[in-house]
Enzyme design. Structure first.
Site, PDB file in Angstrom:
ATOM      1  N   ASP A  89      -0.903  12.181   5.384  1.00 41.17           N
ATOM      2  CA  ASP A  89      -1.088  12.037   3.893  1.00 41.17           C
ATOM      3  C   ASP A  89      -1.090  10.689   3.317  1.00 41.17           C
ATOM      4  O   ASP A  89      -1.708  10.191   2.293  1.00 41.17           O
ATOM      5  CB  ASP A  89      -0.430  13.227   3.198  1.00 41.17           C
ATOM      6  CG  ASP A  89      -0.937  14.561   3.211  1.00 41.17           C
ATOM      7  OD1 ASP A  89      -2.171  14.682   2.855  1.00 41.17           O
ATOM      8  OD2 ASP A  89      -0.017  15.510   3.324  1.00 41.17           O
ATOM      9  N   TYR A 126       6.782  16.212   0.493  1.00 37.61           N
ATOM     10  CA  TYR A 126       7.611  16.059   1.711  1.00 37.61           C
ATOM     11  C   TYR A 126       8.908  15.514   1.205  1.00 37.61           C
ATOM     12  O   TYR A 126      10.084  15.819   1.756  1.00 37.61           O
ATOM     13  CB  TYR A 126       6.883  15.103   2.932  1.00 37.61           C
ATOM     14  CG  TYR A 126       5.406  15.972   3.095  1.00 37.61           C
ATOM     15  CD1 TYR A 126       5.261  17.232   3.079  1.00 37.61           C
ATOM     16  CD2 TYR A 126       4.474  14.890   3.061  1.00 37.61           C
ATOM     17  CE1 TYR A 126       4.166  17.698   3.570  1.00 37.61           C
ATOM     18  CE2 TYR A 126       2.985  15.469   3.291  1.00 37.61           C
ATOM     19  CZ  TYR A 126       3.163  16.887   3.526  1.00 37.61           C
ATOM     20  OH  TYR A 126       1.807  17.195   3.712  1.00 37.61           O
TER      21      TYR A 126
END
Ligand code: ZN
Ligand code: ZN
Length: 347
Positions: A89, A126
């Protein structure tokens, strides 16, 4: 022969607001959502906005209690997958911005900016999950996995090299090739990880984290579709790029990607995780490689593999088809209980 690709002008006062082509065209760079060159841009914009979410909405308190009850193998797979996704990402945020610079149409530039913003939120999730579940030191370690874990290193290098060619030597061909790597990143390389989290969720484990993963999965589906549309439009405008060599490139790149994803699957899931067999996971990866190649308009690299072998997963990943009630209900319970923190006050 390499066809040069030009950056969009910041402003072009002699050009129409609606771009004349997808790349290497002219546009004033003024954005009017009711006057865009591609009729799919505005519906895509609405769907991307409709997906909006932030990690703050997810209460982590149940996951905090459950994480220590996971087996050691589950904990390790959990953290390694998060480590992998964090790298993908992060790179994706930057890549989207680079592609955006070369799209002539202001509405497509806008869509890429929203896409990049969603990648930033994925990265936030995350950090949010890790700061809830593990120590700061462990979190740092997880964010180093991309260069400390050999299986990850070879897998990531594969995509990064694909992006680097375009970043360093932008041309119509290198842009098209980089989009093939993009579709691998967003449409294949996340999928063993998704399967792992959905398997936890169906066993009522780590549902808050899996809810976030589901939101990410939902975003990624829109991202893959956006890049596929851009890819097809470029090929439509530059049909000379669709050579036999390029077809060969697409097929061999997906075969290589699938083998790297299978290797990664063996490493994190193998036959060590209850509920996912390696045989099914391998078939699932090949099935998705076939799906993505068809979306791009190319032949399927794997004979057979026409059906998803992990039927149960469809209910989790097809958020767009309204079948993921599981997460929607869960997330409604979880949301708004405490939208300020991750539930630490309940420890
Ligand atoms: Zn993402
Ligand atoms: Zn994405």
């Amino acid at each position: 022969m390499k066809i040069k690709v030009n950056k969009r002008a910041l402003m072009d006062d002699g050009a129409p607001n609606k771009s004349t082509s997808i790349i290497n065209g002219r546009s004033s760079n003024i954005l009017n959502w009711d006057d865009t060159a591609f009729n799919w841009a505005y519906p895509k914009y609405k769907r991307m906005l409709g997906n909006f979410w932030t990690p703050f909405e997810i209460n982590m308190s149940q996951d905090i209690k459950q994480f220590s009850q996971l087996t050691e193998i589950e904990q390790e797979a959990f953290l390694k997958i998060i480590g992998l996704l964090a790298l993908l990402d992060s790179i994706q945020t930057d890549y989207a911005g680079r592609v955006a610079d070369y799209l002539t149409d202001s509405s497509l530039n806008a869509l890429m900016i929203i896409l990049a913003q969603q990648e930033v939120i994925h990265n936030h999730s995350y950090s949010y999950v890790l700061s809830s579940l593990v120590t700061a030191k462990k979190q740092e370690e997880v964010f180093e996995f991309w260069r400390s874990e050999p299986v990850l290193v070879s897998r990531n290098e594969f995509v990064m090299n694909g992006y680097k060619d375009f970043a360093e030597q932008p041309s119509v061909e290198s842009l098209l090739k980089s989009i093939v790597f993009d579709v691998i990143l967003e449409g294949l390389f996340f999928y063993s990880g998704f399967a792992f989290f959905y398997n936890l969720a169906r066993n009522q484990k780590m549902v808050a984290t899996s809810t976030m993963i589901n939101y990410i999965n939902r975003d990624e589906q829109l991202h893959v579709d956006l890049f596929v549309k851009i890819f097809q439009e470029i090929l439509r405008e530059f049909p000379e790029c669709r050579t036999a060599e390029f077809e060969q490139f697409v097929s061999s790149t997906f075969i290589k990607a699938a083998s790297l994803e299978i290797e990664w699957g063996k490493h994190i899931i193998g036959d060590k995780i209850d509920g996912i067999s390696m045989k099914d996971l391998e078939a699932y990866i090949k099935f998705y490689a076939n799906v993505r190649c068809s979306q791009l308009g190319f032949g399927k690299p794997f004979e057979g593999y026409r059906q998803n072998p992990m039927k149960w997963i469809a209910a989790y990943e097809d958020a767009d088809k309204g079948r993921s009630d599981f997460f929607e209900q869960k997330s409604r319970q979880y949301t708004k209980i405490n939208s300020v923190d991750n539930g630490f006050d309940e420890l």
